[in-house]
Write a protein that holds these residues in place. Structure first.
Motif, PDB file in Angstrom:
ATOM      1  N   SER A  81      46.493  49.108  25.768  1.00  0.00           N
ATOM      2  CA  SER A  81      45.950  47.757  25.593  1.00  0.00           C
ATOM      3  C   SER A  81      46.048  46.968  26.896  1.00  0.00           C
ATOM      4  CB  SER A  81      46.668  47.031  24.462  1.00  0.00           C
ATOM      5  OG  SER A  81      48.003  46.801  24.798  1.00  0.00           O
ATOM      6  N   PHE A  82      47.114  47.208  27.656  1.00  0.00           N
ATOM      7  CA  PHE A  82      47.228  46.523  28.947  1.00  0.00           C
ATOM      8  C   PHE A  82      46.123  46.986  29.898  1.00  0.00           C
ATOM      9  CE2 PHE A  82      48.686  46.422  33.351  1.00  0.00           C
ATOM     10  CZ  PHE A  82      48.893  45.062  33.499  1.00  0.00           C
ATOM     11  N   LEU A  83      45.922  48.321  29.948  1.00  0.00           N
ATOM     12  CA  LEU A  83      44.907  48.885  30.839  1.00  0.00           C
ATOM     13  C   LEU A  83      43.510  48.366  30.489  1.00  0.00           C
ATOM     14  CD1 LEU A  83      45.470  52.681  31.565  1.00  0.00           C
ATOM     15  CD2 LEU A  83      45.109  50.820  33.182  1.00  0.00           C
ATOM     16  N   ALA A  84      43.175  48.373  29.195  1.00  0.00           N
ATOM     17  CA  ALA A  84      41.839  47.951  28.767  1.00  0.00           C
ATOM     18  C   ALA A  84      41.614  46.472  29.088  1.00  0.00           C
ATOM     19  CB  ALA A  84      41.648  48.207  27.273  1.00  0.00           C
ATOM     20  N   THR A  85      42.637  45.643  28.858  1.00  0.00           N
ATOM     21  CA  THR A  85      42.503  44.218  29.128  1.00  0.00           C
ATOM     22  C   THR A  85      42.347  43.967  30.626  1.00  0.00           C
ATOM     23  OG1 THR A  85      43.993  43.849  27.279  1.00  0.00           O
ATOM     24  CG2 THR A  85      43.534  41.961  28.671  1.00  0.00           C
ATOM     25  N   PHE A  86      43.186  44.650  31.420  1.00  0.00           N
ATOM     26  CA  PHE A  86      43.112  44.523  32.875  1.00  0.00           C
ATOM     27  C   PHE A  86      41.729  44.957  33.368  1.00  0.00           C
ATOM     28  CE2 PHE A  86      43.941  46.489  37.115  1.00  0.00           C
ATOM     29  CZ  PHE A  86      44.265  45.324  37.790  1.00  0.00           C
ATOM     30  N   ALA A  87      41.241  46.081  32.819  1.00  0.00           N
ATOM     31  CA  ALA A  87      39.960  46.632  33.263  1.00  0.00           C
ATOM     32  C   ALA A  87      38.793  45.720  32.916  1.00  0.00           C
ATOM     33  CB  ALA A  87      39.739  48.013  32.645  1.00  0.00           C
ATOM     34  N   VAL A  88      38.867  45.039  31.775  1.00  0.00           N
ATOM     35  CA  VAL A  88      37.731  44.212  31.361  1.00  0.00           C
ATOM     36  C   VAL A  88      37.680  42.916  32.185  1.00  0.00           C
ATOM     37  CG1 VAL A  88      38.599  42.731  29.457  1.00  0.00           C
ATOM     38  CG2 VAL A  88      36.343  43.770  29.293  1.00  0.00           C
ATOM     39  N   VAL A  89      38.830  42.469  32.678  1.00  0.00           N
ATOM     40  CA  VAL A  89      38.866  41.243  33.474  1.00  0.00           C
ATOM     41  C   VAL A  89      38.552  41.506  34.945  1.00  0.00           C
ATOM     42  CG1 VAL A  89      40.342  39.352  34.255  1.00  0.00           C
ATOM     43  CG2 VAL A  89      40.474  40.113  31.906  1.00  0.00           C
ATOM     44  N   LEU A  90      38.976  42.691  35.434  1.00  0.00           N
ATOM     45  CA  LEU A  90      38.894  42.989  36.866  1.00  0.00           C
ATOM     46  C   LEU A  90      37.500  42.777  37.487  1.00  0.00           C
ATOM     47  CD1 LEU A  90      40.674  43.911  39.224  1.00  0.00           C
ATOM     48  CD2 LEU A  90      40.012  46.266  38.707  1.00  0.00           C
ATOM     49  N   PRO A  91      36.429  43.358  36.906  1.00  0.00           N
ATOM     50  CA  PRO A  91      35.134  43.165  37.555  1.00  0.00           C
ATOM     51  C   PRO A  91      34.694  41.698  37.585  1.00  0.00           C
ATOM     52  CG  PRO A  91      34.903  44.503  35.583  1.00  0.00           C
ATOM     53  CD  PRO A  91      36.339  44.241  35.750  1.00  0.00           C
ATOM     54  N   SER A  92      34.916  40.968  36.484  1.00  0.00           N
ATOM     55  CA  SER A  92      34.472  39.576  36.518  1.00  0.00           C
ATOM     56  C   SER A  92      35.331  38.766  37.476  1.00  0.00           C
ATOM     57  CB  SER A  92      34.438  38.940  35.130  1.00  0.00           C
ATOM     58  OG  SER A  92      35.601  39.190  34.422  1.00  0.00           O
ATOM     59  N   PHE A  93      36.578  39.172  37.633  1.00  0.00           N
ATOM     60  CA  PHE A  93      37.433  38.473  38.578  1.00  0.00           C
ATOM     61  C   PHE A  93      36.892  38.620  40.000  1.00  0.00           C
ATOM     62  CE2 PHE A  93      41.174  37.844  41.244  1.00  0.00           C
ATOM     63  CZ  PHE A  93      41.638  36.651  40.726  1.00  0.00           C
ATOM     64  N   ILE A  94      36.623  39.862  40.385  1.00  0.00           N
ATOM     65  CA  ILE A  94      36.093  40.108  41.734  1.00  0.00           C
ATOM     66  C   ILE A  94      34.721  39.450  41.888  1.00  0.00           C
ATOM     67  CG2 ILE A  94      35.376  41.895  43.363  1.00  0.00           C
ATOM     68  CD1 ILE A  94      37.363  43.778  41.863  1.00  0.00           C
ATOM     69  N   LEU A  95      33.851  39.713  40.883  1.00  0.00           N
ATOM     70  CA  LEU A  95      32.484  39.189  40.966  1.00  0.00           C
ATOM     71  C   LEU A  95      32.434  37.669  40.964  1.00  0.00           C
ATOM     72  CD1 LEU A  95      30.298  41.480  38.718  1.00  0.00           C
ATOM     73  CD2 LEU A  95      29.918  40.898  41.094  1.00  0.00           C
ATOM     74  N   MET A  96      33.241  37.055  40.095  1.00  0.00           N
ATOM     75  CA  MET A  96      33.199  35.596  39.999  1.00  0.00           C
ATOM     76  C   MET A  96      33.655  34.966  41.311  1.00  0.00           C
ATOM     77  SD  MET A  96      31.924  33.840  37.558  1.00  0.00           S
ATOM     78  CE  MET A  96      32.656  32.215  37.459  1.00  0.00           C
ATOM     79  N   LEU A  97      34.645  35.561  41.954  1.00  0.00           N
ATOM     80  CA  LEU A  97      35.082  35.038  43.252  1.00  0.00           C
ATOM     81  C   LEU A  97      33.918  35.051  44.235  1.00  0.00           C
ATOM     82  CD1 LEU A  97      38.665  36.431  43.979  1.00  0.00           C
ATOM     83  CD2 LEU A  97      37.993  34.201  43.119  1.00  0.00           C
ATOM     84  N   LEU A  98      33.206  36.200  44.292  1.00  0.00           N
ATOM     85  CA  LEU A  98      32.073  36.309  45.212  1.00  0.00           C
ATOM     86  C   LEU A  98      30.926  35.410  44.779  1.00  0.00           C
ATOM     87  CD1 LEU A  98      32.063  40.190  45.675  1.00  0.00           C
ATOM     88  CD2 LEU A  98      32.957  38.474  47.257  1.00  0.00           C
ATOM     89  N   ILE A  99      30.601  35.491  43.460  1.00  0.00           N
ATOM     90  CA  ILE A  99      29.435  34.767  42.959  1.00  0.00           C
ATOM     91  C   ILE A  99      29.635  33.252  43.060  1.00  0.00           C
ATOM     92  CG2 ILE A  99      28.113  34.258  40.863  1.00  0.00           C
ATOM     93  CD1 ILE A  99      28.334  37.216  40.161  1.00  0.00           C
ATOM     94  N   SER A 100      30.862  32.786  42.753  1.00  0.00           N
ATOM     95  CA  SER A 100      31.095  31.340  42.847  1.00  0.00           C
ATOM     96  C   SER A 100      30.794  30.854  44.251  1.00  0.00           C
ATOM     97  CB  SER A 100      32.537  30.974  42.528  1.00  0.00           C
ATOM     98  OG  SER A 100      33.011  31.697  41.455  1.00  0.00           O
ATOM     99  N   LYS A 101      31.284  31.608  45.236  1.00  0.00           N
ATOM    100  CA  LYS A 101      31.047  31.209  46.625  1.00  0.00           C
ATOM    101  C   LYS A 101      29.563  31.304  46.976  1.00  0.00           C
ATOM    102  CE  LYS A 101      35.714  32.444  47.938  1.00  0.00           C
ATOM    103  NZ  LYS A 101      36.611  33.525  48.388  1.00  0.00           N
ATOM    104  N   PHE A 102      28.935  32.399  46.501  1.00  0.00           N
ATOM    105  CA  PHE A 102      27.512  32.634  46.782  1.00  0.00           C
ATOM    106  C   PHE A 102      26.627  31.584  46.104  1.00  0.00           C
ATOM    107  CE2 PHE A 102      23.505  34.615  45.521  1.00  0.00           C
ATOM    108  CZ  PHE A 102      23.048  35.113  46.733  1.00  0.00           C
ATOM    109  N   LEU A 103      26.914  31.331  44.824  1.00  0.00           N
ATOM    110  CA  LEU A 103      26.050  30.430  44.056  1.00  0.00           C
ATOM    111  C   LEU A 103      26.150  28.985  44.539  1.00  0.00           C
ATOM    112  CD1 LEU A 103      26.146  31.585  40.343  1.00  0.00           C
ATOM    113  CD2 LEU A 103      24.237  31.614  41.923  1.00  0.00           C
TER     114      LEU A 103
END
Lengths: 193, 181
Positions: free
Chosen positions: A87-109
């Motif tokens: 459950s820890f792995l699945a939760t970490f995995a589901v957040v990880l891409p949006s975490f990385i992407l949101m950091l980039l996208i927020s700056k980009f957008l």
């Protein structure tokens, strides 16, 4: 087991990466991968997860990842503490891409918010996301959740009634989801579904 | 400040039931009215961005606000704050629920719940159709997408990719020609 954990991580990483449109739209992806592709659980168990996610605090995407991670390992015959790792792995995995992407996208957008190309992509995504949600609902309308006329006419009719009750009481009377879920569960016990 | 950020998003994560959209009023109250971390207009833009980005809606919002206030570290703190309550809560339920799964009362209870859950998923379809401005000219897009997933078993991931690419191609190359001709 390493394979299962790796599959779990990869699946939820992809779901986090391509899960546009929030929790409910993600449900159809989770359903497709977890029930359809990997057979980590049955459609009925998946519906229980949706019910639990809806009636507990927190975002549905996080709730269902946590729950699926645990259930997948326990269903495969491992001890509960491995389930906690899952459950820890699945939760970490589901957040990880949006975490990385949101950091980039927020700056980009912030910079290109008004660029037409961004608008074009979103104008294609928005209607499709509605379709994802519709598909999730359609896939759940099966005999496992509603029974059928052949299997048990009594359960089938009551299920249809509870469906209509939940729909109307939320859409028209704005009852909270927790109350609706509790009432329908209570009806299930009283009527012996 | 770091602890304030964590505490605020922990509360938001803890007291929202029913998914991301249910969080908006609480975020508005905490982050805009009480703490004045972002303005009202900014929150509206933020909701649009978070909805259009992949991932969990509520987490996306907390990443954005954390980033704005405290940089990358702030984004990390607010994300953990949002996720932790649901993670702990679900884990507890999962641990207990496995043992009660076979109980006959629990089974009746969940048989009653299942149709209601499906109904509760149908409702946001209408709400989202409204905010996505679905009309009789584009209603085929959600219908075809749903049909492909439902009947033909196409992965929603492909639908999202195809929709993004076609939206771009249509907007960039086709729409302008229509307007010009």
């Amino acid at each position: 087991m390493i394979l299962l954990l790796a599959q779990l991580f990869w699946t939820f990483f992809l779901i986090g990466l391509f899960g546009f449109g929030g929790g409910y739209a993600m449900l159809s992806m989770i359903q497709g991968e977890v029930v359809g592709h990997y057979h980590w659980m049955t459609m009925g168990q998946f519906t229980d997860i949706v019910a639990i996610s809806q009636s507990t605090p927190g975002p549905i995407g996080i709730n269902s990842a946590t729950y699926v991670g645990y259930t997948a390992l326990v269903n495969a015959g491992y001890e509960p503490y491995w389930g906690i790792l899952g459950s820890f792995l699945a939760t970490f995995a589901v957040v990880l891409p949006s975490f990385i992407l949101m950091l980039l996208i927020s700056k980009f957008l912030m910079k290109y918010k008004n660029h037409p190309s961004v608008g074009y992509i979103f104008s294609g995504l928005r209607p499709a996301v509605v379709g994802l949600l519709l598909a999730a609902a359609l896939l759940l309308m099966n005999s496992e959740n509603f029974s059928s006329m052949d299997e048990s006419p009594w359960r089938f009719c009551i299920s249809l009634f509870l469906f209509a009750f939940a729909f109307i009481s939320q859409k028209v009377y704005r009852l909270g989801p927790i109350l609706i879920i509790l009432l329908c569960g209570l009806a299930g016990i009283i009527l012996g579904l | 400040m770091n602890f304030e950020l964590f505490k605020t998003f922990f509360q938001i994560g803890l007291f929202t039931i029913g998914g991301g959209y249910a969080m908006i009023p609480l975020i508005e109250q905490k982050v805009v009215d009480e703490k004045r971390w972002v303005e009202h207009d900014e929150l509206l833009d933020l909701i649009a961005v978070a909805q259009s980005c992949p991932g969990v809606f509520a987490v996306n919002i907390s990443i954005f606000i954390g980033l704005k206030l405290r940089g990358n570290k702030g984004a990390l703190i607010s994300t953990i704050g949002t996720c932790l309550p649901s993670f702990l809560c679900i884990l507890l339920i999962a641990l207990v629920f496995q043992q009660f799964r076979e109980n006959v009362w629990v089974e009746h209870f969940f048989r009653g719940i299942r149709p209601a859950v499906v109904a509760l998923i149908v409702i946001p379809v209408f709400r989202m159709a409204k905010s996505a401005k679905i009309n009789r000219y584009n209603v085929w897009i959600p219908l075809v997408s749903a049909f492909l997933i439902w009947m033909l078993g196409v992965s929603p991931i492909f639908i999202v990719l195809a929709a993004g690419v076609s939206g771009y191609v249509y907007g960039k190359y086709l729409k302008d020609e229509e307007l010009n001709s």
